[in-house]
Scaffold this motif. Structure first.
Motif, PDB file in Angstrom:
ATOM      1  N   GLU A  46       0.830  -1.210   0.000  1.00 21.33           N
ATOM      2  CA  GLU A  46       0.000   0.000   0.000  1.00 21.33           C
ATOM      3  C   GLU A  46       0.865   1.261   0.000  1.00 21.33           C
ATOM      4  OE1 GLU A  46      -3.370   0.696   0.116  1.00 21.33           O
ATOM      5  OE2 GLU A  46      -3.764  -1.386  -0.398  1.00 21.33           O
ATOM      6  N   ILE A 274      -4.240  -3.095  -6.509  1.00 17.41           N
ATOM      7  CA  ILE A 274      -5.691  -3.145  -6.731  1.00 17.41           C
ATOM      8  C   ILE A 274      -6.118  -4.592  -6.992  1.00 17.41           C
ATOM      9  CG2 ILE A 274      -7.530  -2.530  -8.388  1.00 17.41           C
ATOM     10  CD1 ILE A 274      -6.198   0.219  -8.620  1.00 17.41           C
ATOM     11  N   LYS A 340     -10.817   2.908  -4.781  1.00 18.41           N
ATOM     12  CA  LYS A 340      -9.948   2.442  -3.700  1.00 18.41           C
ATOM     13  C   LYS A 340      -9.848   3.474  -2.582  1.00 18.41           C
ATOM     14  CE  LYS A 340      -5.512   0.229  -2.875  1.00 18.41           C
ATOM     15  NZ  LYS A 340      -4.183  -0.087  -3.405  1.00 18.41           N
ATOM     16  N   ASN A 344     -10.877   3.038   1.330  1.00 17.27           N
ATOM     17  CA  ASN A 344      -9.970   3.363   2.440  1.00 17.27           C
ATOM     18  C   ASN A 344     -10.599   4.372   3.414  1.00 17.27           C
ATOM     19  OD1 ASN A 344      -8.067   1.670   1.316  1.00 17.27           O
ATOM     20  ND2 ASN A 344      -6.928   3.308   0.304  1.00 17.27           N
ATOM     21  N   TYR A 353     -17.576  -2.345  -3.329  1.00 20.50           N
ATOM     22  CA  TYR A 353     -16.247  -2.232  -3.951  1.00 20.50           C
ATOM     23  C   TYR A 353     -15.987  -3.421  -4.873  1.00 20.50           C
ATOM     24  CZ  TYR A 353     -11.198  -2.097  -4.514  1.00 20.50           C
ATOM     25  OH  TYR A 353      -9.932  -2.085  -5.058  1.00 20.50           O
TER      26      TYR A 353
END
Length: 581
Positions: A46, A274, A340, A344, A353
């Protein structure tokens, strides 16, 4: 491990002619917790992917040009704005069964298309300079700009979702502070743009040290991203602004060439991260599968229909509208970034999602196949509309579909001409052909798809008509059966092929001269029926050869002789290649 696996996956995807972004996402799925589980803890990934996102936005800022925006402002601003806003609003209305905040995020996601995929396919097909290529790219430019605003708006959207309406005064105070921060930030941005950045970069370049220059550019990118983050905006937005600051300086191209290697590495990790979030087991449920299919059909219909009618309204051309709508129906890479970030920030749940991620990937997978088939599909569609557009229905249909045949009838019903030249396209080359025909007193007619050009030239007395020359009815109305010569000077190879094919069918004896951009396209046009093909690429090399001979002080006569020999021998080679094939 990520970089190693990406090499092989991207190689396979390139052989299959599938978009690279999908290959990167597929790598993430293979390595991630829902695949072979080579990478379980994605926290480190990340962090690296965040760097990738910053560099991606930085390079987009570097590539952005206010001059280009000014040049195509109608297509970029007006058509782009209408496409994004209408797609967003319709999505919001249809997705009312979802929470409002979720619907807003998904409306943002659906309104964006894939710049990377569409540009890559257009470049491979040499369709960047076609009318549908230009308008599609203009829309994509606006989408990239609006995506930055989406990223900026997401944290504010989170605050709204958590708003306690009993403390509405606190919210107003927070909003006021946000507006003041933005005003202060814009003031600082103007000072950086106008005075500080150009001065600093000049001083750095004067050091004549490439390493310092590269480090300074990267540091500048992260520094501005960090400052915007501290002000309450996103890192990605700051990175884009940093690129924008440098783009208007003389050092933008040098900066781009130095940043590209970093961008490739880190953005590959971003899209791979992703892919790690894709849960393949999600599709094993019939309910989930049906929801994904609903989203896929919904995205395709909403975007393609909206884009089709907007472009049709401005361009009055069925073919341009149809091909553009098939080119831009997919969900883009920026959609993944928005999606994304929303996950988050906990604005959307994991279920939503997953459903949108999978349906978005399906739209990307369909894109190459639909773009490649769009030429044939557009021909069938235009023929279908022309059949509907009978005398009985013309008054109704012509209000919405101003086809080439109806345009021609409006202007050329009394056209009486023979042994004439039909000029397709009225750019620089078309104008020169028309001027030469005028001087030699040769009759000619012009077909042009830019309605403004047609209107302006008609006022000056040019025999010019609006329309798409791939339409058989239009060619008949400009008396192609009686024409002696057809000159095609447009930047659309696929359309050129179709025009030649239709023209030879309607008048087998017509002499056809076609212009094309690349030498590789020449044999294909000869094969279809062109009598002469002038490739710009080849003619450019001849002009370079002329300049070389001038530099070595050859006489004008010698230069003429050598260039004509080169031209004749060159075209003979091209013709022999065509005969061999």
């Amino acid at each position: 491990m990520i970089l190693f696996v990406n090499i092989f996956v991207l190689w396979i995807f390139s052989l299959l002619r599938l978009p690279e972004i999908l290959g990167l996402i597929f790598t993430g799925f293979l390595l991630g917790p829902y695949g072979f589980k080579f990478i379980q803890n994605s926290e480190d990934i990340e962090i690296i992917s965040e760097i990738g996102l910053i560099l991606l936005l930085f390079t987009i800022g570097l590539e952005f040009s206010f001059k280009e925006l000014q040049k195509n402002k109608r297509d970029v601003v007006v058509i782009g704005f209408l496409q994004v806003s209408l797609t967003f609003l319709i999505s919001l209305l249809v997705l009312q069964f979802l929470p409002l905040i979720t619907s807003i995020v998904l409306g943002m996601v659906i309104s964006l298309s894939s710049t990377a995929i569409v540009l890559k396919i257009f470049q491979d097909q040499n369709e960047i300079h076609t009318p549908y290529g230009k308008v599609s790219i203009s829309i994509l430019i606006f989408q990239d700009l609006i995506a930055i605003i989406y990223l900026l708006f997401l944290p504010f959207l989170k605050e709204i979702s958590q708003l306690d309406y009993s403390n509405i005064g606190i919210f107003h105070t927070g909003f006021l502070l946000f507006v003041l921060k933005m005003i202060l930030f814009l003031l600082i941005f103007f000072l950086l743009y106008k005075y500080i950045i150009p001065f600093v970069l000049v001083k750095i370049v004067q050091l004549r040290n490439r390493d310092i220059f590269v480090l300074s550019i990267i540091t500048l990118c992260f520094l501005i991203a960090f400052l915007t983050y501290k002000v309450g905006l996103s890192l990605a937005f700051g990175a884009f602004l940093a690129g924008l600051l440098i783009s208007e300086t003389p050092f933008s191209f040098e900066s781009m060439s130095n940043v590209i290697p970093f961008k490739i590495i880190f953005t590959s990790i971003f899209f791979t991260s992703i892919g790690m979030l894709i849960d393949i087991y999600f599709l094993f449920s019939l309910k989930n599968l049906l929801f994904v299919l609903f989203l896929l059909v919904f995205i395709f219909l909403i975007k393609s229909v909206v884009i089709f009618f907007i472009i049709l309204f401005f361009y009055r051309n069925l073919r341009i509208a149809f091909i553009s709508s098939l080119s831009l129906f997919q969900v883009g890479e920026f959609s993944f970034i928005v999606l994304k970030n929303a996950l988050n920030l906990e604005i959307i749940d994991h279920y939503t999602y997953q459903a949108f991620l999978v349906s978005s990937i399906f739209t990307m997978l369909l894109t190459p196949f639909l773009i490649l088939k769009s030429q044939n599909l557009s021909d069938k569609f235009v023929n279908f509309i022309n059949k509907l557009n009978t005398e009985k229905n013309r008054n109704f249909l012509s209000k919405f579909f101003k086809t080439s045949s109806t345009e021609a009838k409006e202007h050329s019903s009394h056209l009486d001409i023979k042994d004439h030249i039909i000029i397709v396209g009225f750019g620089i080359n078309g104008r020169n052909v028309a001027k030469a025909a005028q001087i030699m007193d040769i009759p000619y007619v012009i077909l042009e798809m830019n309605i403004k050009t047609v209107q302006n030239e008609k006022k000056s007395g040019e025999p010019i008509f609006y329309g798409d020359a791939t339409n058989e009815a239009l060619l008949k109305h400009v008396q192609i059966e009686k024409a002696k010569l057809l000159v095609i000077v447009i930047n659309d190879f696929q359309s050129t092929k179709r025009i030649i094919s239709i023209a030879k069918k309607l008048n087998p004896n017509i002499y056809i001269i076609a212009r094309t951009r690349y030498v590789l396209e020449v044999p294909k046009l000869f094969e279809i029926g062109a009598d002469e093909v002038i490739p710009e690429e080849f003619e450019t090399s001849i002009q370079i050869f002329r300049k070389i001979l001038e530099h070595y002080n050859y006489s004008f006569g010698e230069i003429q002789f050598f260039t004509e020999e080169l031209r004749i021998s060159g075209y003979d080679i091209l013709r022999r290649e065509q005969i061999k094939s």
